[in-house]
Scaffold this active site. Sequence first.
Site, PDB file in Angstrom:
ATOM      1  CE1 TYR A  10     -12.114  62.465 -24.374  1.00 32.49           C
ATOM      2  CE2 TYR A  10     -10.927  60.420 -24.047  1.00 32.49           C
ATOM      3  CZ  TYR A  10     -11.641  61.480 -23.531  1.00 32.49           C
ATOM      4  OH  TYR A  10     -11.873  61.547 -22.189  1.00 32.49           O
ATOM      5  N   GLY A  29     -10.671  60.728 -17.686  1.00 33.53           N
ATOM      6  CA  GLY A  29     -11.339  60.895 -18.962  1.00 33.53           C
ATOM      7  C   GLY A  29     -12.855  60.859 -18.890  1.00 33.53           C
ATOM      8  CB  SER A  30     -15.248  59.841 -21.518  1.00 38.63           C
ATOM      9  OG  SER A  30     -16.647  59.716 -21.658  1.00 38.63           O
ATOM     10  CB  THR A  31     -18.677  61.220 -17.221  1.00 37.79           C
ATOM     11  OG1 THR A  31     -19.263  61.854 -18.359  1.00 37.79           O
ATOM     12  CG2 THR A  31     -17.893  62.246 -16.422  1.00 37.79           C
TER      13      THR A  31
END
Lengths: 140, 413
Positions: B386, A66-68
């Site tokens: 998300y 997922g997100s950096t």
Amino acid sequence: MTADHFILAGRKIVKGKASGQAIVTREAISFNGGVDNMTGIVTEPGHELEGQNISGKVLVFSTGKGSTGGSYKIYDMVSRGTAPVAFIQTTPEAITTIGAIIGNIPVVSGFEQDPTLAILNDDFIELDADAGTVSITRTQ
Amino acid sequence: MFLTDEETGMLNGDQGDAVKKAMEILVALGESFGAKRLVPINNVHMAGSSVLVAEEAGTRFVEDIRTQGGTFVTNVTTNPTAVDPTQWKKIGIPESDSVLQTRLTDAYAGMGANTCNTCIPYLVGNTPRFGEHMVWGESSAVVYANSVCGARTNREGGPSGLASALTGRTPEYGFHLTENRYGKFLIKVETPLNDMTDYGTLGCFAGKIAGQDTPVFTGLPASPTLEQVKALSAALASSGAVSMFHAVGVTPEAPTLEAAFGRKEPEQVFVFDLAEKQKVEAFLNKEATDHVDWIQIGCPNASVQEIREVAQALEGKKIHRDITLWVTTAGAMYAMAERMGYIKTIEDAGGVIVRETCPFLARSRVIAPNKGFKTLTTNSAKMAFYAPGQFGLPTHYGNLDRVMQAALDGVWR
């Protein structure tokens, strides 16, 4: 009460030593988007650990995803006391490695067996990343 | 890991404390991945630009680097922040974030960054070359840069981006090496992909299977739009830890199936058909009621074309009074859209164009209750994936037409 004691040998991903109770998932974890840094609770809907708190635990998981933004989130969790004390990963991954480097969280990976199968929830773990060893004590 | 004399000197403090700390990070990172050496780079897109991500601790980390004399020696662009400086209060962003974000953005700017604060650096002047070694954060942009541009970057967190910007180096591992850029598994696309939302759906499907592995797609149309590959990239990067994809006949390192796989067999083969597409759509469409309040278009940040399509849907109409529509975009896109009259059309209809932030990187756990939002409605697979975990809102997911209809009607159909 008997105790089983065994050691898994892997390789250092991030240096250091730590000990604590294991929390185990076969899944990957996204630290920005899947974990609440304020509390240490896993928030990703449908995740095996959803609703559970990883603070102060030895987190055993397949890899990061997922997100950096996850790297700074890990650093923030260390600063506010909600971070795991160590990572044990099936496969290393950049975002969790980078967060662990600046957060001083030891990380071990590269085991012959899958650590997410070998280690069970609540096993007591003593980890020496520089030696690459994970020592597991399991009380029956 | 081998270090040149200059790099050894940097690690020993010859160029000051900030560079020393940066080299420590890069050496630790390189050794963890078995890199043999560092390679020079001149292009950093900095993750960790938002105080939602950095918080006070990360902001101090960056400020300390600046105080220690840190200066960027590469080109640097920045990712979205937690704040739209022109209207943060009006849109529900807490003042404490505005204050903290000013510090963090100033720290990056003071070291030499172009603080464009967008997740689409490739649309606002940071255009990667084929084969260019770079250090990019922002998972959606990493996939775009590797796959569509054929550039070479790993998934870089904020701290490693910072370290590379201070030193002009990155460890040579992962996607910098040709042998790591081949596909691992095949996805045969056997249902039409009608719009960027469908590409996002495909990305979510593939990302969940992929883990860190590189998917190869066959069956994509010969000429997808930029917006469509942008949506595919973002969704792939969110549901997995993917750094790139190949689309045979579309992306530059995949002229043929054999080239995409490096002449090896795919480890697994999957089919993305209508049934699979509908399963993913259902997964991303968890809100059971028809309640709509917060609508978000522009994840990744909207291109001028996307802004135009929103304006076309709103021309001469009014958004329902119970709806808050955010169109999130980059300053450079906004400027062109404003010249074309799209901004006025959207604002006249009651929409809000938000720059420099978005629901994922702003403190939506505070914004949503501040504004009374109970759901999030979007055409973006990344955002729909998300939203429930990142800020606790169940989602409605559909293509732009359906989302814009909800903006006008006030309910989800």
